[in-house]
Motif scaffolding. Structure first.
Motif, PDB file in Angstrom:
ATOM      1  N   LYS A 243      -0.645  -4.900 -14.972  1.00  0.00           N
ATOM      2  CA  LYS A 243       0.472  -4.039 -15.351  1.00  0.00           C
ATOM      3  C   LYS A 243       1.494  -4.896 -16.081  1.00  0.00           C
ATOM      4  O   LYS A 243       1.661  -6.078 -15.772  1.00  0.00           O
ATOM      5  CB  LYS A 243       1.119  -3.390 -14.122  1.00  0.00           C
TER       6      LYS A 243
ATOM      7  N   SER B 298       0.932  -0.373  -4.676  1.00  0.00           N
ATOM      8  CA  SER B 298       2.118  -0.508  -5.519  1.00  0.00           C
ATOM      9  C   SER B 298       2.327  -1.967  -5.852  1.00  0.00           C
ATOM     10  O   SER B 298       2.182  -2.836  -4.990  1.00  0.00           O
ATOM     11  CB  SER B 298       3.367  -0.002  -4.797  1.00  0.00           C
TER      12      SER B 298
ATOM     13  N   GLY C 209      -5.119   5.885  -1.265  1.00  0.00           N
ATOM     14  CA  GLY C 209      -5.888   5.056  -2.186  1.00  0.00           C
ATOM     15  C   GLY C 209      -5.083   4.446  -3.303  1.00  0.00           C
ATOM     16  O   GLY C 209      -5.625   4.036  -4.333  1.00  0.00           O
ATOM     17  N   LYS C 210      -3.773   4.362  -3.126  1.00  0.00           N
ATOM     18  CA  LYS C 210      -2.906   3.774  -4.151  1.00  0.00           C
ATOM     19  C   LYS C 210      -2.171   2.565  -3.597  1.00  0.00           C
ATOM     20  O   LYS C 210      -1.683   2.577  -2.474  1.00  0.00           O
ATOM     21  CB  LYS C 210      -1.861   4.784  -4.641  1.00  0.00           C
TER      22      LYS C 210
ATOM     23  N   TYR D 278       0.849  -1.186   0.000  1.00  0.00           N
ATOM     24  CA  TYR D 278       0.000   0.000   0.000  1.00  0.00           C
ATOM     25  C   TYR D 278       0.882   1.231   0.000  1.00  0.00           C
ATOM     26  O   TYR D 278       1.787   1.355   0.815  1.00  0.00           O
ATOM     27  CB  TYR D 278      -0.916  -0.001   1.233  1.00  0.00           C
ATOM     28  N   SER D 279       0.652   2.123  -0.937  1.00  0.00           N
ATOM     29  CA  SER D 279       1.430   3.367  -0.996  1.00  0.00           C
ATOM     30  C   SER D 279       0.840   4.364  -0.024  1.00  0.00           C
ATOM     31  O   SER D 279       1.425   4.664   0.995  1.00  0.00           O
ATOM     32  CB  SER D 279       1.396   3.954  -2.408  1.00  0.00           C
TER      33      SER D 279
ATOM     34  N   GLU E 209       4.798  -0.087 -10.417  1.00  0.00           N
ATOM     35  CA  GLU E 209       3.646   0.712 -10.833  1.00  0.00           C
ATOM     36  C   GLU E 209       2.679   0.878  -9.668  1.00  0.00           C
ATOM     37  O   GLU E 209       2.668   0.085  -8.733  1.00  0.00           O
ATOM     38  CB  GLU E 209       2.898   0.016 -11.976  1.00  0.00           C
ATOM     39  N   THR E 210       1.842   1.894  -9.759  1.00  0.00           N
ATOM     40  CA  THR E 210       0.780   2.083  -8.775  1.00  0.00           C
ATOM     41  C   THR E 210      -0.558   1.716  -9.408  1.00  0.00           C
ATOM     42  O   THR E 210      -0.687   1.654 -10.633  1.00  0.00           O
ATOM     43  CB  THR E 210       0.721   3.536  -8.261  1.00  0.00           C
ATOM     44  N   PHE E 211      -1.529   1.459  -8.549  1.00  0.00           N
ATOM     45  CA  PHE E 211      -2.885   1.143  -9.001  1.00  0.00           C
ATOM     46  C   PHE E 211      -3.855   1.624  -7.926  1.00  0.00           C
ATOM     47  O   PHE E 211      -3.473   1.828  -6.773  1.00  0.00           O
ATOM     48  CB  PHE E 211      -3.044  -0.364  -9.266  1.00  0.00           C
ATOM     49  N   ALA E 212      -5.105   1.837  -8.320  1.00  0.00           N
ATOM     50  CA  ALA E 212      -6.134   2.258  -7.369  1.00  0.00           C
ATOM     51  C   ALA E 212      -6.427   1.100  -6.419  1.00  0.00           C
ATOM     52  O   ALA E 212      -6.708  -0.020  -6.860  1.00  0.00           O
ATOM     53  CB  ALA E 212      -7.401   2.667  -8.105  1.00  0.00           C
TER      54      ALA E 212
END
Length: 159
Positions: A108, A74, A71-72, A67-68, A122-125
């Motif tokens: 990704k 990784s 709401g993102k 978790y970044s 990469e990041t994602f929702a």
């Protein structure tokens, strides 16, 4: 005779109470426990030990999720080859645990031509409180030889 009938009824009654109490105890222990901060129950424990086949060119592969913030999530991953490959890639499918099954969130991809390594970052929702994992496919092509491996990361509760 009357005393034997009473004792028998008492035994049956005690047995019935015992059996019913087992049913209630089983039902109470069957309730899944949620980890602090989790919106769902924990996914089933899976064997994350990967049996690595004997590859000629594919030398390393892994992926993970974290978790970044805001709401993102990784997703990271790496694929390595023992020689400079004509093509090397990683395809990462991010999945979220619903409490009953894994569902696809997004995917990704990262790849390179004429390289020994490729990385993915990469990041994602993501929604806090859910468990996520990555199922990644790692590919190396040298000439006409293509080698692939699939890796499933451990599940992570994103808080």
């Amino acid at each position: 005779m009357k005393k034997n009938v009473c004792v028998t009824k008492l035994h049956v009654l005690c047995l019935l109470v015992f059996v019913l109490s087992l049913g209630f105890a089983g039902a109470a222990s069957a309730d899944p426990v949620k980890e602090e901060g989790a919106l769902t129950t924990k996914p089933p424990t899976e064997d994350t030990v990967q049996v690595k086949a004997a590859y000629k060119y594919l030398s390393a592969y892994t992926s993970d999720v974290s978790y970044s913030s805001g709401g993102k999530g990784s997703v990271i991953g790496n694929t390595g080859a023992s020689v400079t490959a004509d093509f090397i890639g990683i395809d990462a499918a991010i999945q979220r645990w619903t409490g009953e099954e894994w569902v696809a969130v997004t995917s990704k991809t990262s790849s390179k031509n004429t390289s020994k390594t490729v990385s993915l970052n990469e990041t994602f929702a993501a929604s806090a409180g859910y468990y996520y994992r990555v199922v990644s496919t790692h590919t190396v092509r040298v000439g006409s030889d293509i080698e692939k491996a699939t890796y499933t990361s451990p599940s992570r509760l994103l808080k």
